[in-house]
Enzyme design. Structure first.
Site, PDB file in Angstrom:
ATOM      1  N   ASN A   1       0.852  -1.180   0.000  1.00 18.15           N
ATOM      2  CA  ASN A   1       0.000   0.000   0.000  1.00 18.15           C
ATOM      3  C   ASN A   1       0.899   1.244   0.000  1.00 18.15           C
ATOM      4  O   ASN A   1       2.126   1.132  -0.057  1.00 18.15           O
ATOM      5  CB  ASN A   1      -0.986  -0.020   1.174  1.00 18.15           C
ATOM      6  CG  ASN A   1      -0.293   0.010   2.526  1.00 18.15           C
ATOM      7  OD1 ASN A   1       0.802   0.541   2.686  1.00 18.15           O
ATOM      8  ND2 ASN A   1      -0.940  -0.562   3.534  1.00 18.15           N
ATOM      9  N   LEU A   2       0.295   2.423   0.044  1.00 21.57           N
ATOM     10  CA  LEU A   2       1.071   3.663  -0.015  1.00 21.57           C
ATOM     11  C   LEU A   2       2.131   3.759   1.072  1.00 21.57           C
ATOM     12  O   LEU A   2       3.281   4.096   0.798  1.00 21.57           O
ATOM     13  CB  LEU A   2       0.131   4.877   0.108  1.00 21.57           C
ATOM     14  CG  LEU A   2      -0.621   5.305  -1.128  1.00 21.57           C
ATOM     15  CD1 LEU A   2      -1.613   6.410  -0.791  1.00 21.57           C
ATOM     16  CD2 LEU A   2       0.335   5.759  -2.209  1.00 21.57           C
TER      17      LEU A   2
ATOM     18  N   GLU B   1       3.480   1.353   2.939  1.00 19.53           N
ATOM     19  CA  GLU B   1       4.513   0.318   2.781  1.00 19.53           C
ATOM     20  C   GLU B   1       5.472   0.667   1.650  1.00 19.53           C
ATOM     21  O   GLU B   1       6.687   0.507   1.788  1.00 19.53           O
ATOM     22  CB  GLU B   1       3.846  -1.037   2.537  1.00 19.53           C
ATOM     23  CG  GLU B   1       3.073  -1.536   3.745  1.00 19.53           C
ATOM     24  CD  GLU B   1       2.067  -2.628   3.431  1.00 19.53           C
ATOM     25  OE1 GLU B   1       1.616  -3.281   4.403  1.00 19.53           O
ATOM     26  OE2 GLU B   1       1.719  -2.827   2.249  1.00 19.53           O
TER      27      GLU B   1
ATOM     28  N   ASP C   1      -7.057  -7.489   1.308  1.00 21.78           N
ATOM     29  CA  ASP C   1      -7.295  -8.934   1.247  1.00 21.78           C
ATOM     30  C   ASP C   1      -8.174  -9.290   0.059  1.00 21.78           C
ATOM     31  O   ASP C   1      -7.937 -10.274  -0.640  1.00 21.78           O
ATOM     32  CB  ASP C   1      -7.946  -9.428   2.543  1.00 21.78           C
ATOM     33  CG  ASP C   1      -7.057  -9.233   3.763  1.00 21.78           C
ATOM     34  OD1 ASP C   1      -5.824  -9.309   3.610  1.00 21.78           O
ATOM     35  OD2 ASP C   1      -7.601  -8.994   4.847  1.00 21.78           O
TER      36      ASP C   1
END
Length: 153
Positions: A30-31, A33, A100
């Site tokens: 994600n952003l 990470e 997920d």
């Protein structure tokens, strides 16, 4: 058909264990990470492409960068150009399970033989449905189809 092995591993990994995921099929950061691993805050398409290319080079893998309300950025391992898909949702009630759902739908599409970018686009759409529902939500095929029919009408 997909051969199983390292080439079929999809990982929604965390930056602290990133070193374990080199040379796999794809990762879905994600952003936050992506920023932790690259130093790039991918809030625009240009920055997202830079982050995706850096991750692709560092991990020798394909990238599906989830960007919340900015959609997703997709970069296949063998591609030089990223593809960006906008967020398709109308309302966010709860982001629980969005990542997920994205990886599960992508895996299903990939295992069914869909091209990488198409699988990512459908997965992004599915995740958009899930965040529009309050609380943890398991997307059904019927619900997906109903939303897809409405969206494409």
């Amino acid at each position: 058909r997909t051969k199983f092995g390292a080439g079929s591993i999809l990982a929604d990994m965390k930056p602290s264990s990133a070193h374990l995921y080199k040379n796999i099929f794809a990762i879905t950061p994600n952003l936050k990470e992506a920023a932790d691993m690259t130093g790039v805050h991918a809030t625009t398409n240009v920055l997202a492409e830079r982050a995706a290319k850096t991750l692709q080079e560092n991990f020798n893998t394909s990238i599906i960068l989830t960007r919340g309300e900015h959609g997703i950025t997709v970069l296949e391992k063998t591609a030089n150009v990223s593809t960006h898909f906008k967020d398709t949702l109308l309302t966010v009630h709860d982001v629980t399970g969005a990542g997920d759902t994205l990886i599960a739908v992508f895996a299903l599409m990939h295992a069914s033989g869909a091209p990488f970018v198409e699988a990512a686009e459908v997965a992004n759409f599915a995740a958009g449905i899930v965040v529009g529902v309050g609380g943890t939500h398991a997307l059904t095929r019927k619900e997906f189809q109903r939303n897809y029919d409405t969206f494409t009408a």
